[in-house]
Write a protein that holds these residues in place. Structure first.
Motif, PDB file in Angstrom:
ATOM      1  N   GLY A 230      20.455  37.951 -20.803  1.00 29.33           N
ATOM      2  CA  GLY A 230      19.972  38.498 -19.645  1.00 29.33           C
ATOM      3  C   GLY A 230      19.267  39.978 -19.698  1.00 29.33           C
ATOM      4  O   GLY A 230      19.085  40.615 -18.860  1.00 29.33           O
TER       5      GLY A 230
ATOM      6  N   ARG B  18      13.530  40.417 -19.113  1.00 32.61           N
ATOM      7  CA  ARG B  18      14.055  39.566 -18.340  1.00 32.61           C
ATOM      8  C   ARG B  18      13.096  39.213 -16.798  1.00 32.61           C
ATOM      9  O   ARG B  18      13.543  38.244 -16.310  1.00 32.61           O
ATOM     10  CB  ARG B  18      15.417  40.128 -17.692  1.00 32.61           C
ATOM     11  CG  ARG B  18      15.324  41.371 -17.217  1.00 32.61           C
ATOM     12  CD  ARG B  18      16.854  41.724 -16.496  1.00 32.61           C
ATOM     13  NE  ARG B  18      16.683  43.098 -16.094  1.00 32.61           N
ATOM     14  CZ  ARG B  18      17.326  44.225 -16.746  1.00 32.61           C
ATOM     15  NH1 ARG B  18      18.050  43.992 -17.889  1.00 32.61           N
ATOM     16  NH2 ARG B  18      17.407  45.313 -16.141  1.00 32.61           N
TER      17      ARG B  18
ATOM     18  N   GLU C 192      16.737  27.217 -16.656  1.00 39.98           N
ATOM     19  CA  GLU C 192      17.597  28.211 -16.642  1.00 39.98           C
ATOM     20  C   GLU C 192      18.796  28.241 -15.582  1.00 39.98           C
ATOM     21  O   GLU C 192      19.699  28.484 -16.142  1.00 39.98           O
ATOM     22  CB  GLU C 192      16.854  29.646 -16.402  1.00 39.98           C
ATOM     23  CG  GLU C 192      16.138  30.045 -17.842  1.00 39.98           C
ATOM     24  CD  GLU C 192      15.538  31.377 -17.691  1.00 39.98           C
ATOM     25  OE1 GLU C 192      16.119  32.367 -17.264  1.00 39.98           O
ATOM     26  OE2 GLU C 192      14.167  31.152 -17.476  1.00 39.98           O
TER      27      GLU C 192
ATOM     28  N   PRO D 287      24.002  31.805 -16.292  1.00 39.62           N
ATOM     29  CA  PRO D 287      23.808  33.039 -17.151  1.00 39.62           C
ATOM     30  C   PRO D 287      25.216  32.913 -18.074  1.00 39.62           C
ATOM     31  O   PRO D 287      24.896  33.445 -19.253  1.00 39.62           O
ATOM     32  CB  PRO D 287      24.262  33.917 -15.942  1.00 39.62           C
ATOM     33  CG  PRO D 287      24.804  33.394 -14.777  1.00 39.62           C
ATOM     34  CD  PRO D 287      24.126  31.769 -15.048  1.00 39.62           C
TER      35      PRO D 287
ATOM     36  N   LYS E 235      24.357  33.292 -22.146  1.00 38.73           N
ATOM     37  CA  LYS E 235      24.785  34.391 -22.800  1.00 38.73           C
ATOM     38  C   LYS E 235      25.672  33.878 -23.916  1.00 38.73           C
ATOM     39  O   LYS E 235      25.522  34.562 -25.005  1.00 38.73           O
ATOM     40  CB  LYS E 235      25.955  35.148 -21.934  1.00 38.73           C
ATOM     41  CG  LYS E 235      25.162  36.362 -20.932  1.00 38.73           C
ATOM     42  CD  LYS E 235      25.988  37.235 -20.336  1.00 38.73           C
ATOM     43  CE  LYS E 235      25.199  38.066 -19.507  1.00 38.73           C
ATOM     44  NZ  LYS E 235      25.699  38.182 -18.269  1.00 38.73           N
TER      45      LYS E 235
END
Lengths: 157, 168
Positions: A51, A55, A124, A129, A133
């Motif tokens: 992130g 970005r 995505e 997220p 990550k």
């Protein structure tokens, strides 16, 4: 395996590399330059996975642009790694760092070209997220565990 | 340069400098951390310079590549700089007499000048070529010089270990 490494060590080419005062340094330096390209291509995507980094751009775009440099960097590392391996085959065989590096490298390679590639190309929003990550952190950890023992092979023999 | 020589000779006598060069494990681990810092710093500088040169990461506007990678480049630089200074601190006379150490230092200065010159000139007009396929000559030149100079830093840094042309 030992006899295979002995065979590598006894190759005429290995002896030529060992006896030359300039081949090893040149190959060594090229290995480092390839490492820089490879590390950059890995990190620019991993930062985006975390992130951070670029970005504003879609992940697939950042990863797609980095892919040719990732492959070029890796091929550079491979081509310059082999002469170093064969000319020092016995040293490498008895180095725990060498085997650790190679084992993690196999895992890191498979991971990068399967799971990580799938995540970078996926939608995505679907990955989310958190898993994005995790994918980036695992990649950084794996490649760091390849690079760090690699430097230590030459320092502790 | 007598001043530099006496500075290096002075540092050489520090008890912590002696302890560092005599340590069996600390020195190699600092060297390894130096390489990790190099991967982060030079790797991300390389990605940015490829964009400047017009051969890589082309679908991201240059200003985004620059701005988003900058903090990570500086983090890598900090690791490399601290560990690099420690390496010199631990063996000052070895580096003082090493040809490639001074070549590396010179190239780092030139790379810094290149970055500064780019930011003071071509970068002012970035808005007009940020996403363009046609990158101005000044930007390409800065990218090419950046790649060449940092490659020179990495190469001469590695060659320090080989001791060629050293005066001892």
């Amino acid at each position: 395996m030992l006899s295979f490494f002995q065979m590598l060590n006894d190759l005429t080419l290995s002896a030529t590399i060992r006896e030359s005062i300039w081949i090893s340094p040149v190959v060594n330096v090229l290995h480092l330059l390839a490492l820089v390209v490879f590390a950059g291509a890995v990190l620019i995507v991993d930062l985006r996975l975390l992130g951070r980094g670029a970005r504003e751009q879609p992940l697939a775009r950042v990863a797609g642009d980095a892919q040719p440099w990732l492959i070029a960097g890796f091929l550079g590392l491979l081509v310059t790694g082999i002469p170093q391996l064969i000319s020092n085959a016995m040293r490498e065989y008895y180095s725990a760092f060498f085997w650790f590096k190679m084992e993690v490298m196999v895992v890191a390679l498979i991971y990068t070209f399967t799971l990580r590639r799938k995540v970078t190309l996926a939608d995505e929003a679907r990955v989310g997220p958190f898993w994005s990550k995790v994918t980036g952190l695992v990649s950084i950890a794996l490649w760091a565990l390849v690079a760090i023992p690699a430097r230590l092979i030459g320092l502790f023999t | 340069m007598p001043f530099l020589r006496s500075l290096f000779e002075w540092v050489d006598t520090f008890p912590t400098s002696i302890a560092l060069r005599e340590s069996q494990f600390v020195y190699p681990y600092i060297l390894t951390a130096h390489v990790v810092g190099m991967c982060i710093f030079a790797g991300l500088i390389c990605m940015m310079d490829l964009r400047l040169l017009g051969v890589g990461n082309l679908r991201t506007p240059f200003s985004q590549v620059q701005r988003r990678l900058f903090p990570w480049q500086m983090a890598g630089l900090a690791v490399s700089a601290v560990t690099g200074l420690l390496l010199v601190y631990g063996q000052p006379m070895r580096f003082y007499s090493n040809f490639f150490f001074w070549i590396k230092t010179l190239m780092m200065v030139l790379a810094g000048v290149n970055a500064l010159a780019f930011h003071r000139t071509t970068y002012h007009s970035v808005a007009s070529w940020d996403s363009d396929a046609a990158i101005p000559f000044g930007a390409k030149l800065a990218g090419a010089l950046g790649l060449a100079l940092w490659a020179g830093v990495v190469v001469s840094g590695r060659l320090i270990a080989y001791n060629w042309f050293s005066r001892t």
